[in-house]
Every structure is written in structure tokens, then in C-alpha cells.
Scaffold this motif. Structure first.
Motif, PDB file in Angstrom:
ATOM      1  N   MET A  15       0.846  -1.199   0.000  1.00  0.00           N
ATOM      2  CA  MET A  15       0.000   0.000   0.000  1.00  0.00           C
ATOM      3  C   MET A  15       0.877   1.243   0.000  1.00  0.00           C
ATOM      4  SD  MET A  15      -1.050   2.623   2.258  1.00  0.00           S
ATOM      5  CE  MET A  15      -0.912   1.955   3.912  1.00  0.00           C
ATOM      6  N   VAL A  16       1.882   1.272   0.869  1.00  0.00           N
ATOM      7  CA  VAL A  16       2.768   2.437   0.935  1.00  0.00           C
ATOM      8  C   VAL A  16       3.535   2.606  -0.366  1.00  0.00           C
ATOM      9  CG1 VAL A  16       4.834   3.373   2.077  1.00  0.00           C
ATOM     10  CG2 VAL A  16       2.881   2.570   3.446  1.00  0.00           C
ATOM     11  N   VAL A  35     -12.883  16.112  -0.399  1.00  0.00           N
ATOM     12  CA  VAL A  35     -11.895  16.824  -1.206  1.00  0.00           C
ATOM     13  C   VAL A  35     -10.519  16.289  -0.813  1.00  0.00           C
ATOM     14  CG1 VAL A  35     -10.820  19.080  -1.544  1.00  0.00           C
ATOM     15  CG2 VAL A  35     -13.305  18.895  -1.405  1.00  0.00           C
ATOM     16  N   TYR A  36      -9.653  16.057  -1.803  1.00  0.00           N
ATOM     17  CA  TYR A  36      -8.307  15.539  -1.539  1.00  0.00           C
ATOM     18  C   TYR A  36      -7.264  16.362  -2.264  1.00  0.00           C
ATOM     19  CZ  TYR A  36     -10.642  11.719   0.649  1.00  0.00           C
ATOM     20  OH  TYR A  36     -11.448  10.997   1.491  1.00  0.00           O
ATOM     21  N   THR A  37      -6.119  16.496  -1.611  1.00  0.00           N
ATOM     22  CA  THR A  37      -4.939  17.150  -2.153  1.00  0.00           C
ATOM     23  C   THR A  37      -3.758  16.227  -1.858  1.00  0.00           C
ATOM     24  OG1 THR A  37      -4.306  18.267  -0.106  1.00  0.00           O
ATOM     25  CG2 THR A  37      -5.930  19.419  -1.525  1.00  0.00           C
ATOM     26  N   PRO A  38      -2.605  16.473  -2.466  1.00  0.00           N
ATOM     27  CA  PRO A  38      -1.452  15.635  -2.152  1.00  0.00           C
ATOM     28  C   PRO A  38      -1.121  15.590  -0.650  1.00  0.00           C
ATOM     29  CG  PRO A  38      -1.028  16.820  -4.166  1.00  0.00           C
ATOM     30  CD  PRO A  38      -2.323  17.373  -3.604  1.00  0.00           C
ATOM     31  N   HIS A  39      -1.065  16.750  -0.008  1.00  0.00           N
ATOM     32  CA  HIS A  39      -0.739  16.759   1.424  1.00  0.00           C
ATOM     33  C   HIS A  39      -1.790  16.036   2.250  1.00  0.00           C
ATOM     34  CE1 HIS A  39       2.883  19.189   1.581  1.00  0.00           C
ATOM     35  NE2 HIS A  39       2.349  20.020   0.704  1.00  0.00           N
ATOM     36  N   LYS A  40      -3.047  16.208   1.895  1.00  0.00           N
ATOM     37  CA  LYS A  40      -4.119  15.551   2.645  1.00  0.00           C
ATOM     38  C   LYS A  40      -4.041  14.035   2.471  1.00  0.00           C
ATOM     39  CE  LYS A  40      -9.112  15.700   3.408  1.00  0.00           C
ATOM     40  NZ  LYS A  40     -10.331  16.440   3.032  1.00  0.00           N
ATOM     41  N   ALA A  41      -3.744  13.569   1.275  1.00  0.00           N
ATOM     42  CA  ALA A  41      -3.628  12.130   1.046  1.00  0.00           C
ATOM     43  C   ALA A  41      -2.506  11.539   1.893  1.00  0.00           C
ATOM     44  CB  ALA A  41      -3.386  11.850  -0.434  1.00  0.00           C
ATOM     45  N   ILE A  42      -1.363  12.199   1.918  1.00  0.00           N
ATOM     46  CA  ILE A  42      -0.238  11.719   2.737  1.00  0.00           C
ATOM     47  C   ILE A  42      -0.608  11.744   4.217  1.00  0.00           C
ATOM     48  CG2 ILE A  42       2.136  12.223   3.490  1.00  0.00           C
ATOM     49  CD1 ILE A  42       1.920  10.980   0.632  1.00  0.00           C
ATOM     50  N   ARG A  43      -1.243  12.821   4.647  1.00  0.00           N
ATOM     51  CA  ARG A  43      -1.662  12.940   6.054  1.00  0.00           C
ATOM     52  C   ARG A  43      -2.615  11.820   6.427  1.00  0.00           C
ATOM     53  NH1 ARG A  43      -6.224  15.423   8.176  1.00  0.00           N
ATOM     54  NH2 ARG A  43      -6.670  16.672   6.323  1.00  0.00           N
ATOM     55  N   GLU A  50      -6.441  -0.600   2.085  1.00  0.00           N
ATOM     56  CA  GLU A  50      -7.445   0.254   1.455  1.00  0.00           C
ATOM     57  C   GLU A  50      -7.094   1.738   1.535  1.00  0.00           C
ATOM     58  OE1 GLU A  50     -11.004  -0.919   3.513  1.00  0.00           O
ATOM     59  OE2 GLU A  50     -10.960  -2.926   2.641  1.00  0.00           O
ATOM     60  N   SER A  51      -6.035   2.091   2.263  1.00  0.00           N
ATOM     61  CA  SER A  51      -5.591   3.491   2.340  1.00  0.00           C
ATOM     62  C   SER A  51      -5.112   4.016   0.998  1.00  0.00           C
ATOM     63  CB  SER A  51      -4.474   3.650   3.381  1.00  0.00           C
ATOM     64  OG  SER A  51      -4.956   3.362   4.675  1.00  0.00           O
ATOM     65  N   THR A  52      -4.935   3.123   0.030  1.00  0.00           N
ATOM     66  CA  THR A  52      -4.604   3.589  -1.323  1.00  0.00           C
ATOM     67  C   THR A  52      -5.699   4.523  -1.837  1.00  0.00           C
ATOM     68  OG1 THR A  52      -5.623   1.627  -2.313  1.00  0.00           O
ATOM     69  CG2 THR A  52      -3.227   1.547  -1.925  1.00  0.00           C
ATOM     70  N   TYR A  53      -6.884   4.420  -1.277  1.00  0.00           N
ATOM     71  CA  TYR A  53      -8.020   5.265  -1.683  1.00  0.00           C
ATOM     72  C   TYR A  53      -7.637   6.739  -1.687  1.00  0.00           C
ATOM     73  CZ  TYR A  53     -12.423   7.800  -1.330  1.00  0.00           C
ATOM     74  OH  TYR A  53     -13.444   8.686  -1.533  1.00  0.00           O
ATOM     75  N   TYR A  54      -6.946   7.183  -0.644  1.00  0.00           N
ATOM     76  CA  TYR A  54      -6.606   8.605  -0.513  1.00  0.00           C
ATOM     77  C   TYR A  54      -5.688   9.054  -1.648  1.00  0.00           C
ATOM     78  CZ  TYR A  54      -8.366   7.612   4.151  1.00  0.00           C
ATOM     79  OH  TYR A  54      -9.136   7.195   5.212  1.00  0.00           O
ATOM     80  N   ALA A  55      -4.684   8.236  -1.938  1.00  0.00           N
ATOM     81  CA  ALA A  55      -3.749   8.569  -3.020  1.00  0.00           C
ATOM     82  C   ALA A  55      -4.431   8.438  -4.383  1.00  0.00           C
ATOM     83  CB  ALA A  55      -2.516   7.682  -2.948  1.00  0.00           C
ATOM     84  N   ASP A  56      -5.249   7.410  -4.530  1.00  0.00           N
ATOM     85  CA  ASP A  56      -5.966   7.229  -5.791  1.00  0.00           C
ATOM     86  C   ASP A  56      -6.908   8.394  -6.067  1.00  0.00           C
ATOM     87  OD1 ASP A  56      -4.693   4.799  -6.296  1.00  0.00           O
ATOM     88  OD2 ASP A  56      -6.318   3.602  -5.447  1.00  0.00           O
TER      89      ASP A  56
END
Length: 154
Positions: A18-19, A43-51, A142-148
Motif C-alpha cells: 500500500m505504501v 476533497v483531496y490534495t497531495p498533502h491531505k492524502a499523505i496525512r 485500502e488506504s490507497t483510496y486517498y492517493a488514488d
């Protein structure tokens, strides 16, 4: 969580994979145009996805460690995906990517080391209330969701 694709992976591989997936996408985010992505009602942004990925790893790691020593896990108080902070809206630089790599790779290694140290019985019959530790690792996958949600910006 009986998907046959999951059964091939160890719990540690689910978390580290996943990471790896998140960081592969994040490597394209220095090209982000500053427009948040919309997924479902969030709503998602790069920083939010990493967070969110890091928070998810920390939250469930604290849960697992508490359960292993017989403590009741502390409830989390994350604002989670419902909140988008000013920091989430900042440009995503190469330095941010380097920091994300350091943070997420270390968290994944902590998870992998802990999971690999547990027996199959401990993974499947885990102490305390909640998912088994094997199920917890597959849930983290399933945390891939944020990056996806942000996607590949190359």
C-alpha cells in the motif's frame, strides 16, 4: 475480506505494498496544479492524502500495540477526511515528497516488523475487540483510496 488477491499477500506485504503504491503516485504530485480532487463527498490534495495515510497507519498501530499488551485502545480524535486544512492546500514540493517517503516507509517497516513477528494464530485470533490483526493489515491496504483520489499527475 476474502478477495483472492488478498490471500496471496502476507499482512506485512499488504501494508508495505500500500505504501509503495501511495509513494509511486506521490512521486507525480510535484506537478499538482493546486486544484483539489473530489472523491465521493470529500476533497483531496497531495498533502491531505499523505496525512490521511500516515494517520491511518498511526491510528491502527496504536490500536494493535494497545491490544497486544492488554490495554483498551484509546479512541482517535482525527478530523480525518472531513477536514481540509490550510496545510493540505499548500504546493507539494520535492522536499514534501522526500518527507512523505521517510515518514511512510518507516511506518510501513514498523508495521511489517510487528506483523512478521506474530504467529498465524496471533494474526487471526487477536486479543481485544475489533478486527484480527490480519484483517487490520488488509484494511490498511485500502488506504490507497486517498492517493488514488489525487491520482497520477504525470
Amino acid at each position: 475480506m476474502t478477495d483472492s488477491s488478498h490471500s496471496q499477500k502476507t499482512p506485512a506485504q499488504a501494508v508495505t505494498g500500500m505504501v509503495d503504491h501511495v509513494l509511486a503516485l506521490a512521486s507525480t504530485w510535484t506537478a499538482w496544479d493546486g486544484k483539489p480532487a473530489h472523491a465521493d463527498d470529500r476533497v483531496y490534495t497531495p498533502h491531505k492524502a499523505i496525512r490521511r495515510v500516515a494517520d491511518h497507519l498511526v491510528d491502527h498501530l496504536a490500536e494493535m500495540e494497545a491490544r497486544l499488551v492488554g490495554e483498551r485502545p484509546r479512541p482517535d480524535h482525527w478530523h480525518a477526511s472531513a477536514s481540509t486544512t490550510e496545510a493540505d492546500l499548500a504546493p507539494f514540493t520535492q522536499e514534501d515528497l522526500d518527507e512523505a517517503r521517510s515518514r511512510l516507509v518507516r511506518l510501513a517497516r514498523i508495521w511489517a516488523n510487528r506483523l512478521d513477528a506474530l504467529t498465524d494464530e496471533q494474526l487471526d485470533t487477536s486479543p481485544g475487540e475489533g478486527w484480527s490483526f490480519r484483517e487490520l493489515a488488509l484494511h490498511l491496504e485500502e488506504s490507497t483510496y486517498y492517493a488514488d483520489a489525487v491520482g497520477d499527475l504525470s
